[in-house]
Design an enzyme around this catalytic site. Structure first.
Site, PDB file in Angstrom:
ATOM      1  N   SER A 172       0.813  -1.238  -0.032  1.00  0.00           N
ATOM      2  CA  SER A 172      -0.129   0.015   0.000  1.00  0.00           C
ATOM      3  C   SER A 172       0.888   1.341  -0.158  1.00  0.00           C
ATOM      4  O   SER A 172       1.935   1.138   0.256  1.00  0.00           O
ATOM      5  CB  SER A 172      -0.905   0.161   1.202  1.00  0.00           C
ATOM      6  OG  SER A 172      -1.874  -1.066   1.289  1.00  0.00           O
TER       7      SER A 172
HETATM    8  N1  SAH Z   1      -0.116  -5.483   4.185  1.00  0.00           N
HETATM    9  C1  SAH Z   1       0.579  -5.785   2.854  1.00  0.00           C
HETATM   10  C2  SAH Z   1      -0.219  -5.371   1.623  1.00  0.00           C
HETATM   11  C3  SAH Z   1      -1.042  -6.478   1.368  1.00  0.00           C
HETATM   12  S1  SAH Z   1      -1.798  -6.801  -0.263  1.00  0.00           S
HETATM   13  C4  SAH Z   1       2.000  -5.143   3.017  1.00  0.00           C
HETATM   14  O1  SAH Z   1       2.242  -4.377   3.920  1.00  0.00           O
HETATM   15  O2  SAH Z   1       2.721  -5.417   1.933  1.00  0.00           O
HETATM   16  C5  SAH Z   1      -2.907  -7.823   0.222  1.00  0.00           C
HETATM   17  C6  SAH Z   1      -2.492  -9.087   0.704  1.00  0.00           C
HETATM   18  O3  SAH Z   1      -3.934  -9.706   1.213  1.00  0.00           O
HETATM   19  C7  SAH Z   1      -2.019  -9.940  -0.600  1.00  0.00           C
HETATM   20  O4  SAH Z   1      -1.028 -10.627  -0.339  1.00  0.00           O
HETATM   21  C8  SAH Z   1      -3.129 -11.059  -0.672  1.00  0.00           C
HETATM   22  O5  SAH Z   1      -2.458 -12.279  -1.197  1.00  0.00           O
HETATM   23  C9  SAH Z   1      -3.639 -11.235   0.799  1.00  0.00           C
HETATM   24  N2  SAH Z   1      -4.952 -11.978   0.897  1.00  0.00           N
HETATM   25  C10 SAH Z   1      -6.004 -11.810  -0.093  1.00  0.00           C
HETATM   26  N3  SAH Z   1      -7.057 -12.643   0.491  1.00  0.00           N
HETATM   27  C11 SAH Z   1      -6.555 -13.024   1.714  1.00  0.00           C
HETATM   28  C12 SAH Z   1      -6.995 -14.160   2.621  1.00  0.00           C
HETATM   29  N4  SAH Z   1      -8.318 -14.415   2.701  1.00  0.00           N
HETATM   30  N5  SAH Z   1      -6.262 -14.322   3.641  1.00  0.00           N
HETATM   31  C13 SAH Z   1      -5.000 -13.762   3.914  1.00  0.00           C
HETATM   32  N6  SAH Z   1      -4.639 -13.007   3.003  1.00  0.00           N
HETATM   33  C14 SAH Z   1      -5.229 -12.658   1.992  1.00  0.00           C
END
Ligand code: SAH
Length: 236
Positions: A84
């Site tokens: 993000s």
């Molecule tokens: N917080 C992260 C950004 C995450 S992007 C950072 O600081 O880099 C969102 C993430 O959520 C992705 O990696 C995606 O694979 C994950 N995601 C999507 N659905 C999910 C679920 N049901 N459980 C856990 N992670 C999930």
């Protein structure tokens, strides 16, 4: 003698500045990011500001993207996922009103950056990632950086992490269409949860506060996050 000194100086400048191997000044870029993107936009929680100034965001992005690590936007981290925008990380973290003795759950580990920011502020961070490759990579990076208060699990964050519940705060960084019930249940009394909710078009960050077992919701900011999906890749 003077000519020799000038030649020497010229050679020294060439060696450090122009040979393409010099390191960008990440610390300076990070300081500027905090001033221009975080503080100037109204983030006031000193713990959040300190953490954003400390965590080396460039280590959480692919090598080719490092020089953009402190720019004002999201970045690709591979596997179709993104890290993000710094301001959104700071904003969501501030919404949680964190204190040092707290235990936090994150859903969507991604690069591990948000988890590192949380780990600078609170006692324990539990984070869940559904894409195995991302989860394993972030687990190793966080361990290498010495974040021994972050616990990474590969799995479906829709279900939360019951074993360590309840959590003083929950942060979700992928967007479902509605707030998962297990996450509401695993939020401690008096706790706060920040989560993006909505489809592929418009989404809002919803701040949830639990009082006397009931959740109060306030919509705080329009955003755009990757979808929360199940193991088959279907959006919740
Ligand atoms: N917080 C992260 C950004 C995450 S992007 C950072 O600081 O880099 C969102 C993430 O959520 C992705 O990696 C995606 O694979 C994950 N995601 C999507 N659905 C999910 C679920 N049901 N459980 C856990 N992670 C999930």
């Amino acid at each position: 003698m003077l000519r020799l000194r000038i030649i020497w100086l010229f050679a020294a400048v060439l060696a450090t500045g122009c040979n393409g191997t010099s390191q960008p000044d990440y610390e300076r870029s990070r300081d500027r990011m905090v001033t221009d993107q975080i503080v100037a936009r109204g983030i006031t929680d000193s713990r959040v500001i300190r953490a954003m100034g400390k965590v080396e965001r460039h280590l959480f992005v692919p090598e080719g993207a490092r020089r953009y690590a402190y720019t004002d936007g999201p970045l690709s981290i591979g596997e179709g996922q993104t890290i993000s925008q710094p301001y959104i990380v700071a904003f969501m973290t501030e919404c949680l009103s964190l204190k040092p003795d707290m235990k936090v759950l994150e859903v969507g580990t991604g690069s591990g950056y948000q988890a590192a920011v949380l780990a600078e502020i609170v006692d324990k961070v539990y984070t869940i990632e559904i894409v195995e490759q991302l989860g394993l990579r972030s687990k190793k990076l966080l361990a290498d950086l010495g974040y021994d208060n972050v616990f990474v699990k590969i799995g479906d964050g829709y279900e939360g992490w019951l074993e360590h519940a309840p959590y003083d705060a929950i942060i979700v960084t992928c967007a479902p269409n509605r707030i998962p019930d297990p996450l509401k249940d695993q939020l401690a009394e008096g706790g706060r949860m920040i989560i993006p909710v909505g489809g592929s078009g418009i989404q809002y960050l919803i701040l949830n506060t639990k009082r006397n077992g009931r959740i109060r919701q306030v919509s705080v900011l329009p955003v755009r996050f990757v979808p929360m999906v199940n193991k088959k890749g279907i959006k919740y």
